[in-house]
Write an enzyme that holds these catalytic residues in place. Structure first.
Site, PDB file in Angstrom:
ATOM      1  NE  ARG A  35      34.431  53.891  32.563  1.00 41.84           N
ATOM      2  CZ  ARG A  35      34.878  53.953  33.784  1.00 41.84           C
ATOM      3  NH1 ARG A  35      34.724  55.061  34.501  1.00 41.84           N
ATOM      4  NH2 ARG A  35      35.469  52.937  34.380  1.00 41.84           N
ATOM      5  CB  ALA A  42      29.359  47.811  37.144  1.00 44.54           C
ATOM      6  NE  ARG A  60      29.523  48.881  27.908  1.00 35.83           N
ATOM      7  CZ  ARG A  60      30.618  49.121  28.633  1.00 35.83           C
ATOM      8  NH1 ARG A  60      30.698  50.165  29.410  1.00 35.83           N
ATOM      9  NH2 ARG A  60      31.645  48.285  28.561  1.00 35.83           N
ATOM     10  CD  GLN A 109      38.261  51.704  29.760  1.00 38.24           C
ATOM     11  OE1 GLN A 109      39.362  51.229  29.474  1.00 38.24           O
ATOM     12  NE2 GLN A 109      37.126  51.177  29.332  1.00 38.24           N
ATOM     13  CG  ASP A 120      32.085  45.508  34.535  1.00 30.38           C
ATOM     14  OD1 ASP A 120      33.300  45.516  34.808  1.00 30.38           O
ATOM     15  OD2 ASP A 120      31.490  46.477  34.030  1.00 30.38           O
ATOM     16  CG  ASN A 147      36.908  44.308  36.641  1.00 33.63           C
ATOM     17  OD1 ASN A 147      36.031  45.164  36.529  1.00 33.63           O
ATOM     18  ND2 ASN A 147      38.157  44.618  36.942  1.00 33.63           N
ATOM     19  CE  LYS A 148      37.043  47.641  30.815  1.00 34.14           C
ATOM     20  NZ  LYS A 148      35.851  47.481  30.002  1.00 34.14           N
TER      21      LYS A 148
END
Lengths: 353, 353
Positions: B53, B55, B90, B203, B244, B254-255
């Site tokens: 995982r 990007a 994804r 993460q 990302d 992003n996350k």
């Protein structure tokens, strides 16, 4: 709230008249268990270990803890020792101190032999008062939800976001932040609650989701990090949270993460309300930065259900609360109505404080 | 990064020259395991199931997936099918699409019999390019950290907050957001990293804490909700996150939870940087709201290590990313230097795009 058809408070005097029953919240949502507090130490441990939690419920539990203490030994020395022990269990919620001050003040005015009777009566009064205040908070909050519904053209549910647990389980009954939600649901209004899981102890996922499910209120669990995104996308009509301490100028200490939700609400023009009984207002403090912030064991962050999440050689910090400045808060929903978060508004609503 | 004395990339061609080795990130931090990708389907599953995982690493893994596909069947039809399959794994990270477009463009220009050789060479080039870009990002970011250190009188560590994992494990090597941190640490600067656990897949707690610990960088794990409080208290000097997808005007996906950190940074006057290779910039999109946001299984929210957290009858939402508007971002740290998040600044840094 009714659990499987039977109405419960979260704390009550047991049938023996000499011990106190609580719902053991560390066992939820997996098990609905009633625990017995027979001694002062039981009560202090119940608060410290979070078998009971939520600012209003902590206050009432401390009051009953003092009942158990003076029933065993009503001397001045024991009263002082018990009060100090209970006050030291958790630092942030001011309700604990407020309840102990009221109990101690009343008990010091009577001779030791009468203290047990006075204590049990006053603790029951504090419990009833909490329930009554929460019903008023519910009514005032309901008027806000009705206003939102009227302003809305489409017929979708009112979307309420909350954080941690400020429901029935955080109080003696009814709840603070969730009181308007229950009233709205019971009145037939279509509501949906975004339940922020509230790491590290997951009171949202464990407790708020459980009590909403028991009452049949539609809700969805999210990670705490998702709050901002949902507000950006227009999926939140109002945020309502509880509080552990409100300064006289309206700064609010509440579960860690509240401040981030308030920032997102401001950025996305979502109203942000804090529902609090006046016992949560600390009239001695102006600035939220003066509020003591509890920090708990790092294990609560690094482990879940005894499984270690973080690597062995990574430390962790576990800060329990944060402070949301008054400027980010739309209103404080109190038992006397909705106040703007300012010294003037709070003082005029509570001239008798 | 070195693991137990041996230097590793996160992805490499195996000794047989016909399969690809990856570090299986679903097993960290408990086990450091290398997995083998022998087919296109292996590569697609590795991305989908998040064995890899981040990007930049997703992009390179997709490139190698295409190598495996054309080695098995170099026809036009298989190239198109493989590319579509990998692109669908994804949705949010644009690096995936960018890598596939570059690979496919090059492969379509040569006859099928030559495609395998060209594919392996170009995938290796993309991997090396990622490492080189990250080293530049590290240098540019280091200059920001040095500026912070010079501006500071006291001799305490520079406090860096990050979110999710944008380190070595999110890239082929070096990392994006953590590249400046590693360079600073290696240069003897005293740094400390606040690692946000990053629910629901953790993460931060699982990967960022692990790689910082392996490299000996001081760090502390916190719940995502604690980010605002730490900034309020002055305990954070700078926030650096990865991305990302960045729009051409500087909005950053992003996350999930990044937006809340950016709001708190703005409110507390903490600089907020996003470290990105230019492969993460989507030159076709202006407004961050156009970026597709992945939503994953609700189980990731309601369960951890197969233990259910939320009650059986509570639903959950699992939104993977959020968008931080350009107005909340201090700068984008790219391989060409630090850009302000605006269309003009990005376009002038990358006139050759």
């Amino acid at each position: 709230l009714k659990v499987d058809g039977k109405a419960y408070r979260t704390i009550w005097v047991a049938d023996d008249g000499a011990s106190v029953a609580i719902i053991d919240q560390t066992k939820l949502p997996r098990e609905f268990a009633v625990a017995s507090l027979a001694t002062l130490d039981d009560a202090a441990a119940a608060i410290r270990d979070m078998q009971v939690r939520g600012a209003p419920l902590i206050g009432v539990t401390a009051a009953y803890g003092l009942c158990l203490a003076v029933a065993a030994d009503p001397s001045d020395a024991n009263l002082a020792r018990a009060s100090d022990l209970l006050e030291a269990t958790r630092p942030t919620a001011v309700n604990l101190r407020a309840a102990l001050e009221r109990m101690r003040g009343a008990l010091e005015r009577v001779v030791p032999s009468e203290r047990a009777v006075v204590a049990w009566a006053l603790a029951a009064e504090l419990a009833d008062e909490d329930v009554a205040q929460n019903r008023f908070i519910g009514q005032h909050g309901l008027s806000i939800l009705e206003g939102l519904r009227k302003a809305r053209r489409e017929d979708r549910p009112i979307q309420i976001m909350t954080h941690c647990n400020a429901g029935w389980l955080a109080t003696v009954d009814v709840g603070t932040a969730l009181a308007p939600v229950y009233l709205a649901h019971d009145a037939g209004m279509s509501v949906h609650v975004w339940v922020s899981e509230t790491r590290p102890r997951n009171q949202g996922a464990f407790l708020t989701a459980w009590e909403l499910a028991k009452h049949g209120v539609p809700h969805t669990v999210i990670v705490d990090s998702a709050a901002g995104h949902l507000m950006q996308r227009g999926d939140v009509d109002i945020v309502i949270v509880g509080a552990d301490r409100v300064t006289r100028s309206g700064d609010v200490a509440n579960k860690i993460g509240t401040y981030l939700k308030a920032l997102a609400a401001r950025d996305c023009a979502v109203p942000f309300y804090v529902a609090v009984p006046s016992s949560t207002i600390d009239w001695a403090i102006d600035d939220g930065r003066e509020i003591p912030i509890e920090e708990r064991d790092a294990d609560e962050v690094t482990h879940i259900a005894r499984i270690r999440l973080a690597p062995e050689n990574s430390g962790a910090r576990n800060i329990g609360f944060d402070v949301t400045p008054a400027r980010l808060i739309t209103g404080l929903i109190t038992e006397r109505g909705i106040c703007t978060p300012s010294r003037e508004s709070l003082a005029s609503a509570f001239p008798d404080r």
